[in-house]
Design a protein around this motif. Sequence first.
Motif, PDB file in Angstrom:
ATOM      1  N   SER A 158      39.766  37.308  47.359  1.00 13.20           N
ATOM      2  CA  SER A 158      40.460  38.289  48.194  1.00 13.20           C
ATOM      3  C   SER A 158      41.048  37.653  49.449  1.00 13.20           C
ATOM      4  N   GLU A 177      35.593  42.348  34.274  1.00 16.78           N
ATOM      5  CA  GLU A 177      35.025  43.697  34.373  1.00 16.78           C
ATOM      6  C   GLU A 177      34.015  43.791  35.512  1.00 16.78           C
ATOM      7  N   ARG A 180      36.046  43.920  38.737  1.00 12.80           N
ATOM      8  CA  ARG A 180      36.677  45.249  38.872  1.00 12.80           C
ATOM      9  C   ARG A 180      35.667  46.328  39.240  1.00 12.80           C
ATOM     10  N   ASP A 181      34.496  46.314  38.610  1.00 12.19           N
ATOM     11  CA  ASP A 181      33.536  47.408  38.760  1.00 12.19           C
ATOM     12  C   ASP A 181      32.622  47.257  39.969  1.00 12.19           C
ATOM     13  N   GLU A 182      32.315  46.020  40.368  1.00 11.99           N
ATOM     14  CA  GLU A 182      31.327  45.813  41.422  1.00 11.99           C
ATOM     15  C   GLU A 182      31.923  45.327  42.741  1.00 11.99           C
ATOM     16  N   TYR A 183      33.170  44.868  42.698  1.00 11.56           N
ATOM     17  CA  TYR A 183      33.798  44.326  43.915  1.00 11.56           C
ATOM     18  C   TYR A 183      35.177  44.970  44.079  1.00 11.56           C
ATOM     19  N   THR A 184      35.160  46.272  44.233  1.00 11.11           N
ATOM     20  CA  THR A 184      36.400  47.056  44.232  1.00 11.11           C
ATOM     21  C   THR A 184      37.352  46.634  45.341  1.00 11.11           C
ATOM     22  N   GLU A 185      36.834  46.418  46.527  1.00 16.90           N
ATOM     23  CA  GLU A 185      37.697  46.047  47.661  1.00 16.90           C
ATOM     24  C   GLU A 185      38.404  44.720  47.395  1.00 16.90           C
ATOM     25  N   GLN A 186      37.661  43.741  46.936  1.00  8.64           N
ATOM     26  CA  GLN A 186      38.247  42.421  46.657  1.00  8.64           C
ATOM     27  C   GLN A 186      39.228  42.500  45.488  1.00  8.64           C
ATOM     28  N   TYR A 187      38.857  43.269  44.483  1.00  4.41           N
ATOM     29  CA  TYR A 187      39.728  43.453  43.310  1.00  4.41           C
ATOM     30  C   TYR A 187      41.063  44.065  43.719  1.00  4.41           C
ATOM     31  N   ASN A 188      41.019  45.106  44.546  1.00  6.84           N
ATOM     32  CA  ASN A 188      42.255  45.767  44.982  1.00  6.84           C
ATOM     33  C   ASN A 188      43.116  44.841  45.834  1.00  6.84           C
TER      34      ASN A 188
END
Length: 260
Positions: A158, A177, A180-188
């Motif tokens: 991120s 996955e 995406r599922d556990e690190y939503t802020e970094q993923y976005n």
Amino acid sequence: MKTELISTVFLSEKRKNTLIMLLNGPATIDEIKQSINGTTSAIMAQVKILLEQGLIEQEDDEYRLTYIGQIVLKKIKPLIETLNVVEGNKEFWDSRDLAAVPENLLDRIGDLGEVIIHEPDLNHLFEPPKELLTSLKQTKNVCTFYSYFCPTCPNNYSELAKKEVNYNLILTKPVYERLRDEYTEQYNAILESQNSHLYICDENIITPGAISVTDNLLLLSFFNKKGFFDHKKVISFEESAREWGREFFMHYKEFSEEVQ
């Protein structure tokens, strides 16, 4: 003659290094001495053998490869480079599963050049090497592939995305996955970046542990022959290694789909 030439090249480090140096152009004895760290008398003894075997010739104060020398060295140099990589860390390479490396890149493994084998202690098993973290702070381009989950990596991903580094990231489906599922802020942050591209690799192909290529560094990790990840990594700062790594990364990009 075949045996004599092979012996001439391989049975003396000074002769071998002199020939490799002369691939870059003519050199004087002083320049050869400076490059390969030997006394003048020791180098002259080896130069005499190379002259006698017709691999080099002298013109004024300079020595250069003959046409035969050029032909021989261009063929032998990849072998020498491969031996330097493998023999320098034979135990490590013996224990690696290299099935994930395409054949054309295995043939050029000598391009890795001088490598460091990074083996973290128990207190730093899940942290990227300091060399990689330092490089990530400075680089403008990054290509990364991971087939295992590194707990500290989402924040690194991120940060690169927020700095708008030219970043290409390939993950296997399970790793993707979890990101995406556990690190939503970094993923976005990755998806919202204009210069970041996230890919999911086809799960049906054999993969290495990790590939990271920055502007000045290549990092590789492979599973061992028992299929385990033992946290050992290869690091090289050589340009030829980074090019090798970029080609390795692009191989997996061909088997990946971008996340939209």
